[in-house]
Design an enzyme around this catalytic site. Structure first.
Site, short mmCIF file in Angstrom:
data_model
loop_
_atom_site.label_atom_id
_atom_site.label_comp_id
_atom_site.label_asym_id
_atom_site.label_seq_id
_atom_site.Cartn_x
_atom_site.Cartn_y
_atom_site.Cartn_z
N LYS A 160 -9.49 -6.07 -11.04
CA LYS A 160 -8.10 -6.43 -11.35
C LYS A 160 -7.96 -7.28 -12.61
O LYS A 160 -8.04 -6.74 -13.71
CB LYS A 160 -7.46 -7.07 -10.11
CG LYS A 160 -7.30 -6.03 -8.99
CD LYS A 160 -6.27 -6.35 -7.94
CE LYS A 160 -5.96 -5.10 -7.14
NZ LYS A 160 -6.50 -5.10 -5.78
N PHE B 118 -9.07 -5.02 3.24
CA PHE B 118 -8.72 -4.02 2.23
C PHE B 118 -9.74 -4.10 1.11
O PHE B 118 -9.87 -5.12 0.44
CB PHE B 118 -7.31 -4.21 1.65
CG PHE B 118 -7.00 -3.14 0.64
CD1 PHE B 118 -6.51 -1.91 1.04
CD2 PHE B 118 -7.27 -3.33 -0.72
CE1 PHE B 118 -6.27 -0.89 0.11
CE2 PHE B 118 -7.03 -2.31 -1.64
CZ PHE B 118 -6.53 -1.10 -1.23
N ASP C 65 -15.55 -10.16 -1.67
CA ASP C 65 -14.64 -9.32 -2.45
C ASP C 65 -13.55 -10.23 -3.00
O ASP C 65 -12.59 -10.58 -2.31
CB ASP C 65 -14.05 -8.21 -1.57
CG ASP C 65 -13.10 -7.30 -2.36
OD1 ASP C 65 -12.70 -7.70 -3.48
OD2 ASP C 65 -12.77 -6.21 -1.86
C1 PLP Z 1 -7.21 -3.98 -5.14
C2 PLP Z 1 -8.40 -4.32 -4.32
C3 PLP Z 1 -9.53 -3.48 -4.27
C4 PLP Z 1 -9.56 -2.13 -4.94
O1 PLP Z 1 -9.37 -2.18 -6.31
P1 PLP Z 1 -8.96 -0.85 -7.12
O2 PLP Z 1 -9.06 -1.26 -8.55
O3 PLP Z 1 -7.56 -0.50 -6.70
O4 PLP Z 1 -9.94 0.20 -6.74
C5 PLP Z 1 -10.61 -3.92 -3.55
N1 PLP Z 1 -10.60 -5.09 -2.90
C6 PLP Z 1 -9.53 -5.92 -2.92
C7 PLP Z 1 -9.60 -7.22 -2.20
C8 PLP Z 1 -8.39 -5.56 -3.62
O5 PLP Z 1 -7.33 -6.35 -3.60
#
Ligand code: PLP
Length: 417
Positions: free
Chosen positions: A271, A157, A242
């Site tokens: 985040k 994700f 990520d």
């Molecule tokens: C939440 C998330 C994203 C996307 O972040 P947004 O601020 O919602 O665009 C990307 N990678 C990971 C691992 C995430 O948990």
């Protein structure tokens, strides 16, 4: 209990339930239906607790997918935001602002890297890294024009943009949103050999979540991330981690990569970087990689704004003490012990790292969604992911007794479901 008191309480709670229902109906009438929230309407929050419009309190065990790692209304972060609100909030990158330099310096130091590329949302950080990796491939590695590929993991994700959903393997995220951006190939998560086989001379990056959050807190097999690092070095491919959900304290360390003793070429952060106040994301790496970008090639109107930068600096200052990470690690021991005790009692498996848990509920007891509804009735807010898995990720400031209480509620729900 006297009849009068009983009736009074009954009427009051009915009124509260009605106003909650009305608030939800009003939302439903005018909002795109891309979410299916639990039926609670939150009005305020402090620390790990939120309060709904009827005055009922809940322990927040999702923490906005870890964006609220430092708690709701964190006084230090609110103070940083308030002070900056009174000065200036947005300049655009057409000019310098006096907050961005310090923020970039602080964040680069925290990550032991040289450069920071500030953006806003997590998906933008991912998109930025895709562009940087491709440009690095063409300009530094010498990949032929238009040929660059990036290897991604099954179950990933990385966000919701058109390019990103194109390399998701979740039909809900992907179906009907094509045509998809070419240049990505998928291998199973945790399999170094499959990764080695997928990499060729046109590969510019491996994009991996060190812990797969949305997939259900899937932990890397021992040695996996070190294997990815070694492979990326040997084949001259960028290791892009990520850490948008796993980073900034959640796992009991600053980055989930720290737990495996590896350093990626690029960290993707988001985040919690905005302290739960504003969206702040970043790509963090060395000049040899991030330095490929030239003026005019990439940007963002809001990226690097002074308000976000001031809050981001306060977030980094908190992490620089090591206190949030230590707290996540310590509370994580309790979380793990309690959850492991539930295996065989309505729980099929648990995966824990720091203050972060994926719990596979026995499907016979109901869906993850149903368990979350029952938890909500007992004052605990959690979120299901993929069928019968629920995840727990309370703010790192949660009190130990409150965490233990939330686990009591889970135990009770499982016993009664
Ligand atoms: C939440 C998330 C994203 C996307 O972040 P947004 O601020 O919602 O665009 C990307 N990678 C990971 C691992 C995430 O948990």
């Amino acid at each position: 209990m006297s009849t009068t008191t009983g009736d009074g309480a009954q009427t009051e709670s009915q009124t509260q339930a009605e106003s909650q229902t009305q608030a939800i109906a009003r939302e439903a009438a005018h909002l795109a239906h891309n979410y299916h929230p639990l039926p609670v309407v939150i009005a305020s929050g402090e620390g790990a607790w939120v309060t709904d419009i009827g005055g009922r309190r809940y322990l927040d065990c999702l923490a906005a997918y870890s964006a609220v790692n430092f708690g709701h209304s964190n006084p230090v972060l609110l103070e940083a935001a308030r002070a900056q609100l009174d000065r200036i909030t947005l300049t655009s990158r057409a000019f310098h602002n006096d907050r961005l330099g310090p923020f970039a310096e602080d964040l680069a130091r925290l990550a032991h890297k040289e450069l920071v590329l500030p953006m806003n949302t997590g998906a933008e950080a991912v998109e930025s890294a895709v562009k940087v990796a491709r440009a690095w491939g063409y300009r530094v590695k010498g990949v032929g024009a238009g040929r660059a590929n990036i290897v991604v993991m099954a179950g990933n994700f990385h966000g919701r943009t058109t390019t990103i959903v194109g390399f998701s393997d979740d039909p809900q995220a992907r179906d009907d949103f094509g045509p998809y951006t070419p240049g990505f190939r998928t291998v199973p998560y945790g399999d170094v050999e499959a990764l080695a086989a997928a990499i060729d001379e046109d590969s510019v990056a491996v994009l991996v979540e060190p812990v797969q959050g949305e997939a259900g807190i899937i932990l890397p097999p021992p040695g996996y991330l070190a294997g990815v690092r070694e492979l990326c070095d040997r084949r001259r491919v960028l290791f892009v981690a990520d850490e948008i959900q796993s980073g900034l304290g959640r796992t009991g360390s600053t980055f989930a990569c720290d737990l495996a003793g590896v350093t990626p070429d690029l960290y993707l952060l988001g985040k919690a970087l905005g302290g739960g106040i504003v969206p702040v994301s970043a790509v963090v790496g060395d000049a040899a990689v991030l330095g490929v970008l030239r003026p005019g090639e990439h940007g963002s109107t809001f990226g690097g704004n002074p308000l976000g930068a001031a809050i981001g600096s306060a977030v980094v200052a908190m992490l620089a003490t090591g206190e949030p990470q230590a707290r996540a690690a310590a509370l994580g021991v309790l979380l793990r012990e309690r959850l492991e005790g539930l295996v065989g009692h309505g729980v099929e498996a648990v995966r824990c790292v720091g203050l972060w848990a994926g719990i596979d509920i026995d499907p016979a007891l109901g869906t993850g969604r149903r368990i979350c509804e029952l938890l909500m009735e007992r004052g605990v807010l959690a979120k299901d992911t993929h069928g019968s898995t629920i995840r727990l990720a309370p703010p790192l400031v949660v009190e130990e007794a409150d965490l233990a209480w939330a686990l009591d509620q889970l135990e009770a729900v499982l016993a009664s479901a």
